[in-house]
Design a protein around this motif. Structure first.
Motif, short mmCIF file in Angstrom:
data_model
loop_
_atom_site.label_atom_id
_atom_site.label_comp_id
_atom_site.label_asym_id
_atom_site.label_seq_id
_atom_site.Cartn_x
_atom_site.Cartn_y
_atom_site.Cartn_z
N GLU A 238 0.82 -1.44 -0.09
CA GLU A 238 -0.07 -0.09 -0.03
C GLU A 238 0.74 1.33 -0.08
O GLU A 238 0.57 2.12 -0.64
CB GLU A 238 -1.06 -0.02 1.20
N TYR A 239 2.15 1.28 0.84
CA TYR A 239 2.70 2.34 0.80
C TYR A 239 3.68 2.47 -0.28
O TYR A 239 3.91 3.65 -0.75
CB TYR A 239 3.84 2.39 2.01
N GLU A 240 4.01 1.51 -1.03
CA GLU A 240 4.43 1.72 -2.44
C GLU A 240 3.71 2.13 -3.58
O GLU A 240 4.12 2.80 -4.38
CB GLU A 240 5.14 0.10 -2.94
N LEU A 241 2.40 1.73 -3.32
CA LEU A 241 1.47 2.23 -4.29
C LEU A 241 1.23 3.86 -4.15
O LEU A 241 1.15 4.71 -4.94
CB LEU A 241 -0.02 1.61 -3.98
N ILE A 242 1.20 4.34 -2.77
CA ILE A 242 1.12 5.56 -2.41
C ILE A 242 2.18 6.42 -2.74
O ILE A 242 2.18 7.54 -3.43
CB ILE A 242 0.96 6.02 -0.95
N ARG A 243 3.36 6.03 -3.05
CA ARG A 243 4.71 6.41 -3.42
C ARG A 243 4.34 6.91 -4.82
O ARG A 243 5.00 7.80 -5.62
CB ARG A 243 5.88 5.62 -3.19
N LEU A 244 3.76 5.78 -5.52
CA LEU A 244 3.64 6.11 -6.92
C LEU A 244 2.67 7.01 -7.52
O LEU A 244 2.79 7.80 -8.33
CB LEU A 244 3.43 4.49 -7.53
N MET A 245 1.72 7.07 -6.47
CA MET A 245 0.77 8.03 -6.77
C MET A 245 1.17 9.55 -6.56
O MET A 245 0.93 10.44 -6.93
CB MET A 245 -0.67 7.78 -6.02
N ASN A 246 2.04 9.43 -5.45
CA ASN A 246 2.78 10.88 -5.35
C ASN A 246 3.55 11.39 -6.62
O ASN A 246 3.64 12.48 -6.74
CB ASN A 246 3.94 10.69 -3.98
N PHE A 247 4.20 10.25 -7.17
CA PHE A 247 4.90 10.54 -8.56
C PHE A 247 3.90 11.33 -9.47
O PHE A 247 4.22 12.34 -10.18
CB PHE A 247 5.46 9.25 -8.85
N PHE A 248 2.70 10.60 -9.67
CA PHE A 248 1.69 11.39 -10.60
C PHE A 248 1.26 12.49 -10.00
O PHE A 248 1.18 13.50 -10.91
CB PHE A 248 0.51 10.15 -10.76
N ILE A 249 1.31 12.74 -9.10
CA ILE A 249 0.70 13.99 -8.43
C ILE A 249 1.99 15.21 -8.87
O ILE A 249 1.72 16.30 -9.21
CB ILE A 249 0.55 14.14 -6.89
#
Length: 321
Positions: A238-249
């Motif tokens: 879940e935290y890895e996915l959040i890091r990916l979404m931070n990249f998108f943002i």
């Protein structure tokens, strides 16, 4: 492309019923889209884009989707009929449901064709599990039939790689043939690619970050499903996915995430906390399972579950609202 088609795989959590609520939050013009954690591939199949990349870490799912995409329907059906006859299974598409139902002794009306297909299904399952190579065309045809005739039409393997679902109630019927036909027709008109891989690897991250738009429907941290029975999805993921979404943002890249924030008193704490830290940069949209009113900003009407999509805050253009 107005007709929403179903996947030939009855994948747990597929977004067929919710697609019309999700798709308005997709960009108007998409060159390359990634359907990450694609499962049965329902969203990518129905999205409007010039190229779609289906990614999942389950080799059985990706392998079967790719195999079916390369098939000619009539040839495939004839080959399936031969296997159905070999294992003495029912085929309602050819003979009708009642033809087989009348042959069942001491019938329980709630069991469908379970009793008729039981012996044949377990012979089919054994033959598949004994195969040394599960990536042949023959293996994929057996696997497809195991899904069609298996419990809840699901896909589940033991830790040692054995398909282990019991026999189900259904067979190759009109509905399953229709889904096969629509899938094969749709995918042949798409510029698409099927990739098996873990989203955390450099290879998959590179593909995802290069896309113009990413749709993500990962396993849900606080729900139980066949694909996550072994606890493969954890807080670290879940935290890895959040890091990916931070990249998108940070890169202003359009994305849509499907997830469950709350269910039966439980809350996805990592995702929920993250939404509070980026609340000015994202938009949270509650999904309405019952298609009551198109209220995209409503509170959940059921206290038991809050299923949402999360999208880039600047990407607020909603189509056909």
């Amino acid at each position: 492309m107005n007709t929403i088609i179903k996947s030939p795989l009855n994948y747990t959590g597929n977004k067929y019923q919710l697609f019309s609520q999700i798709s308005p939050y997709f960009p108007d013009d998409i060159d390359t889209m990634v359907d990450l954690f694609c499962g049965g591939a329902t969203v990518g199949l129905n999205a409007k884009c010039r190229k779609i990349i289906f990614i999942d870490n389950d080799p059985y799912v990706i392998g079967l989707l790719k195999f079916l995409s390369q098939c000619e329907l009539d040839k495939l059906l004839n080959e399936l009929y031969i296997l159905i006859e070999k294992f003495n299974l029912s085929c309602s598409f050819l003979q009708g449901y009642q033809f087989y139902k009348e042959q069942i002794i001491n019938d329980n009306p709630n069991n469908g064709l379970k009793q008729y297909n039981s012996n044949g299904f377990y012979n089919l399952r054994e033959e598949y599990n004994l195969l040394n190579d599960k990536k042949t065309k023959y293996a994929y045809k057996l696997l497809y039939l195991l899904i069609v005739y298996g419990f809840n039409n699901d896909l589940r393997f033991s830790k040692d790689g054995k398909f282990n679902l019991p026999v189900g109630k259904t067979d190759l019927n009109k509905s399953n043939v229709k889904k096969l036909k629509e899938y094969i027709e749709r995918v042949k008109n798409l510029n698409c690619e099927f990739i098996c891989g873990d989203f955390k690897t450099n290879k998959i991250q590179t593909i995802v970050k290069a896309a113009d738009f990413v749709y993500m429907d990962p396993p849900y941290l606080i729900t139980d499903a066949v694909y996550n029975e072994a606890g493969k999805w954890c807080e670290q993921n879940e935290y890895e996915l959040i890091r990916l979404m931070n990249f998108f943002i940070e890169n202003n890249k359009p994305f849509v995430l499907s997830n469950v924030l709350e269910k039966q008193g439980r809350r996805n704490e990592p995702l929920f906390y993250w939404t509070t830290t980026v609340k000015d940069k994202i938009r949270i949209v509650d999904m309405d399972h019952h298609y009551r009113s198109a209220s995209y900003n409503k509170k959940n009407r059921s206290a038991n579950e809050r299923e949402v999509i999360i999208t880039l805050g600047d990407n607020l253009h909603v189509k056909n609202k």
